[in-house]
Design a protein around this motif. Structure first.
Motif, PDB file in Angstrom:
ATOM      1  N   ASN A 141       0.776  -1.241   0.000  1.00 23.23           N
ATOM      2  CA  ASN A 141       0.000   0.000   0.000  1.00 23.23           C
ATOM      3  C   ASN A 141       0.808   1.292   0.000  1.00 23.23           C
ATOM      4  O   ASN A 141       0.233   2.350   0.155  1.00 23.23           O
ATOM      5  CB  ASN A 141      -0.988   0.003   1.167  1.00 23.23           C
ATOM      6  CG  ASN A 141      -0.310  -0.075   2.514  1.00 23.23           C
ATOM      7  OD1 ASN A 141       0.896  -0.225   2.584  1.00 23.23           O
ATOM      8  ND2 ASN A 141      -1.091   0.012   3.568  1.00 23.23           N
ATOM      9  N   GLU A 142       2.121   1.229  -0.179  1.00 23.02           N
ATOM     10  CA  GLU A 142       2.917   2.460  -0.217  1.00 23.02           C
ATOM     11  C   GLU A 142       3.701   2.529  -1.519  1.00 23.02           C
ATOM     12  O   GLU A 142       4.726   1.876  -1.673  1.00 23.02           O
ATOM     13  CB  GLU A 142       3.882   2.508   0.973  1.00 23.02           C
ATOM     14  CG  GLU A 142       3.177   2.628   2.309  1.00 23.02           C
ATOM     15  CD  GLU A 142       4.157   2.721   3.469  1.00 23.02           C
ATOM     16  OE1 GLU A 142       5.239   3.306   3.280  1.00 23.02           O
ATOM     17  OE2 GLU A 142       3.826   2.193   4.533  1.00 23.02           O
ATOM     18  N   ASN A 158       9.333  -0.450  -2.385  1.00 17.47           N
ATOM     19  CA  ASN A 158      10.522  -1.110  -1.869  1.00 17.47           C
ATOM     20  C   ASN A 158      10.123  -2.461  -1.292  1.00 17.47           C
ATOM     21  O   ASN A 158       9.332  -2.547  -0.359  1.00 17.47           O
ATOM     22  CB  ASN A 158      11.151  -0.236  -0.787  1.00 17.47           C
ATOM     23  CG  ASN A 158      12.478  -0.794  -0.310  1.00 17.47           C
ATOM     24  OD1 ASN A 158      12.662  -1.989  -0.177  1.00 17.47           O
ATOM     25  ND2 ASN A 158      13.410   0.103  -0.043  1.00 17.47           N
ATOM     26  N   LEU A 159      10.669  -3.520  -1.855  1.00 21.51           N
ATOM     27  CA  LEU A 159      10.408  -4.875  -1.387  1.00 21.51           C
ATOM     28  C   LEU A 159      11.714  -5.468  -0.861  1.00 21.51           C
ATOM     29  O   LEU A 159      12.582  -5.844  -1.643  1.00 21.51           O
ATOM     30  CB  LEU A 159       9.849  -5.735  -2.522  1.00 21.51           C
ATOM     31  CG  LEU A 159       9.557  -7.187  -2.174  1.00 21.51           C
ATOM     32  CD1 LEU A 159       8.442  -7.265  -1.120  1.00 21.51           C
ATOM     33  CD2 LEU A 159       9.153  -7.959  -3.425  1.00 21.51           C
ATOM     34  N   ALA A 177       9.089  -1.794  -9.856  1.00 20.16           N
ATOM     35  CA  ALA A 177       8.138  -0.979 -10.619  1.00 20.16           C
ATOM     36  C   ALA A 177       6.808  -1.720 -10.661  1.00 20.16           C
ATOM     37  O   ALA A 177       6.768  -2.932 -10.896  1.00 20.16           O
ATOM     38  CB  ALA A 177       8.648  -0.755 -12.037  1.00 20.16           C
ATOM     39  N   ALA A 178       5.728  -0.981 -10.413  1.00 19.68           N
ATOM     40  CA  ALA A 178       4.388  -1.547 -10.441  1.00 19.68           C
ATOM     41  C   ALA A 178       3.675  -1.086 -11.713  1.00 19.68           C
ATOM     42  O   ALA A 178       3.479   0.106 -11.918  1.00 19.68           O
ATOM     43  CB  ALA A 178       3.616  -1.118  -9.200  1.00 19.68           C
ATOM     44  N   VAL A 179       3.300  -2.038 -12.559  1.00 20.21           N
ATOM     45  CA  VAL A 179       2.599  -1.752 -13.802  1.00 20.21           C
ATOM     46  C   VAL A 179       1.119  -2.022 -13.587  1.00 20.21           C
ATOM     47  O   VAL A 179       0.735  -3.116 -13.170  1.00 20.21           O
ATOM     48  CB  VAL A 179       3.148  -2.624 -14.952  1.00 20.21           C
ATOM     49  CG1 VAL A 179       2.343  -2.411 -16.228  1.00 20.21           C
ATOM     50  CG2 VAL A 179       4.619  -2.338 -15.180  1.00 20.21           C
ATOM     51  N   VAL A 236       1.178  -8.973  -8.427  1.00 24.23           N
ATOM     52  CA  VAL A 236       1.758 -10.228  -8.898  1.00 24.23           C
ATOM     53  C   VAL A 236       3.149  -9.850  -9.372  1.00 24.23           C
ATOM     54  O   VAL A 236       3.296  -9.158 -10.383  1.00 24.23           O
ATOM     55  CB  VAL A 236       0.937 -10.850 -10.045  1.00 24.23           C
ATOM     56  CG1 VAL A 236       1.603 -12.121 -10.553  1.00 24.23           C
ATOM     57  CG2 VAL A 236      -0.491 -11.125  -9.599  1.00 24.23           C
ATOM     58  N   ILE A 237       4.160 -10.244  -8.612  1.00 28.73           N
ATOM     59  CA  ILE A 237       5.536  -9.876  -8.955  1.00 28.73           C
ATOM     60  C   ILE A 237       6.106 -10.947  -9.875  1.00 28.73           C
ATOM     61  O   ILE A 237       6.171 -12.126  -9.525  1.00 28.73           O
ATOM     62  CB  ILE A 237       6.388  -9.685  -7.692  1.00 28.73           C
ATOM     63  CG1 ILE A 237       5.752  -8.576  -6.847  1.00 28.73           C
ATOM     64  CG2 ILE A 237       7.834  -9.356  -8.070  1.00 28.73           C
ATOM     65  CD1 ILE A 237       6.409  -8.333  -5.531  1.00 28.73           C
TER      66      ILE A 237
END
Length: 145
Positions: free
Chosen positions: A30-31, A47-48, A54-56, A76-77
């Protein structure tokens, strides 16, 4: 009979799947940090465990309105050729085993941006699962952007 495993998820009520071997992990996050001047499909960065991902936004890739990144969002990474990339989806499904013999090409009725992302279909208990081309799904420089 050869079979493959697919991780499934939903976007706008439609069932999609990617082969399990392409998935690093699935999580709720959520951040997100906005990326100025990025293609509109880039929902942000997060940050994981020390790695910037990057989130598409798969909704944008499918030609739908952008997802609001308020509260937890499902990711879904995917393992790509380079760095991992996240697909923002509406809902996570199950892992399913599917026989290669039941694979069908995309239907002729499938059009627009979705057609470019889908490599084929599988029928599951009264639903149609669209198998995504992972590379196309995370390509934020496609013509729709």
């Amino acid at each position: 009979m050869a079979s493959r495993q697919f991780a499934t998820f939903e976007v706008d009520g439609q069932l999609f799947g990617v082969e399990v071997h392409t998935v690093q992990e699935v999580l709720s996050y959520n951040e997100y940090t906005a990326v100025p001047l990025a293609p509109k499909a880039v929902g942000g960065l997060f940050n994981l465990r020390g790695q910037v991902i990057a989130a598409v936004d798969l909704r944008v890739q499918l030609g739908l309105p952008r997802q609001t990144l308020q509260g937890p969002v499902m990711n879904v990474i995917l393992r790509g050729d380079g760095e991992p990339v996240s697909l923002l989806v509406d809902k996570i499904g199950e892992v399913v085993d599917l026989d290669d013999e039941t694979f069908e090409p995309p239907p002729d009725t499938l059009s627009g941006p979705t057609r470019e992302l889908v490599v084929g279909t599988f029928k599951l208990d009264g639903r149609l699962m669209l198998a995504l081309d992972v590379n196309q799904a995370v390509d934020t420089y496609r013509a729709t952007n």
